[in-house]
Design an enzyme around this catalytic site. Structure first.
Site, short mmCIF file in Angstrom:
data_model
loop_
_atom_site.label_atom_id
_atom_site.label_comp_id
_atom_site.label_asym_id
_atom_site.label_seq_id
_atom_site.Cartn_x
_atom_site.Cartn_y
_atom_site.Cartn_z
N VAL A 61 -71.34 -48.04 -32.98
CA VAL A 61 -71.73 -48.30 -34.35
C VAL A 61 -72.82 -49.36 -34.30
O VAL A 61 -72.69 -50.37 -33.58
CB VAL A 61 -70.53 -48.78 -35.20
CG1 VAL A 61 -70.96 -49.19 -36.60
CG2 VAL A 61 -69.45 -47.70 -35.26
N GLY A 95 -67.73 -53.33 -38.88
CA GLY A 95 -66.84 -53.89 -39.89
C GLY A 95 -66.82 -53.11 -41.18
O GLY A 95 -66.11 -53.47 -42.12
N GLY A 147 -65.97 -49.85 -41.35
CA GLY A 147 -65.03 -48.74 -41.23
C GLY A 147 -65.63 -47.53 -40.53
O GLY A 147 -64.97 -46.50 -40.40
N GLY A 194 -66.42 -47.14 -37.27
CA GLY A 194 -65.69 -46.88 -36.03
C GLY A 194 -64.33 -46.26 -36.32
O GLY A 194 -63.91 -45.32 -35.65
N ASN A 254 -65.24 -56.54 -23.22
CA ASN A 254 -65.61 -56.18 -24.59
C ASN A 254 -64.47 -56.48 -25.56
O ASN A 254 -63.79 -55.59 -26.06
CB ASN A 254 -66.01 -54.70 -24.63
CG ASN A 254 -66.67 -54.31 -25.93
OD1 ASN A 254 -66.62 -55.02 -26.91
ND2 ASN A 254 -67.29 -53.13 -25.93
N TYR A 281 -59.27 -51.42 -30.72
CA TYR A 281 -58.38 -50.39 -30.18
C TYR A 281 -56.91 -50.84 -30.22
O TYR A 281 -56.02 -50.02 -30.46
CB TYR A 281 -58.79 -50.02 -28.75
CG TYR A 281 -60.18 -49.43 -28.66
CD1 TYR A 281 -60.64 -48.51 -29.59
CD2 TYR A 281 -61.04 -49.80 -27.64
CE1 TYR A 281 -61.92 -47.96 -29.51
CE2 TYR A 281 -62.32 -49.25 -27.53
CZ TYR A 281 -62.75 -48.34 -28.48
OH TYR A 281 -64.00 -47.80 -28.39
#
Length: 162
Positions: free
Chosen positions: A87, A93, A95, A97, A124, A131
């Site tokens: 992204v 931030g 949405g 992803g 990362n 995740y």
């Protein structure tokens, strides 16, 4: 509002731009040798083996997910392997992803696939946190191995290895 759509042949340059953006973020831009033609052939040629979804905000592309089918011999079912998720910084931030991951999760559900897998670089932290919030587990007992370049070419030749 984030919308996710399948990539189209006209998106090959956009996809390559996203790939380059991801590689730059990962400090691996020097490794990108893919061309727009290669991306177009891989995703939209006569027998595509990889697929791509594009996230858009207000009609403008802001990210992508590039994936392919995998197979679990233990489960006897296919899964999805997410090769890249990216992204653009200004849309993080929003949405995008999450929308891309949801699209893949729905595909898994609708096609009866066993799992959705991917890798993330160990440094990362923002992606790992994202995740984790999705409930993704970590396979720390598995070590990813790879053959490429000269090592792959050498293995392909008869008599190279005992």
């Amino acid at each position: 509002m984030i919308e996710v759509r399948p990539a189209a042949p006209a998106d090959a340059g956009l996809i390559l731009g996203f790939i380059r953006g991801l590689a730059d973020y990962e400090k691996l831009l020097h490794e990108v040798v893919a061309t727009e033609r290669q991306i177009a052939d891989a995703l939209f040629g006569p027998s595509p083996r990889a697929f791509c979804d594009i996230a858009e905000a207000g009609g403008a592309p802001v990210g992508f997910a590039l994936w392919f089918y995998s197979f679990s011999t233990f489960e006897g079912r296919h899964g999805l392997y997410l090769e890249d998720l990216y992204v653009v910084p200004e849309a993080r931030g929003t949405g995008a992803g999450l929308a891309l991951m949801r699209r893949l999760a729905r595909r898994c559900r609708d096609e009866g696939l066993a799992r959705l897998e991917w890798q993330v670089l160990d440094w990362n932290a923002p992606s790992i946190s994202f995740y984790d919030r999705l409930g993704a587990g970590t396979k720390s007992e598995w070590i990813t191995r790879s053959l490429s370049g000269e090592a792959l070419a050498a293995l392909a030749e008869p008599g190279t290895y005992a």
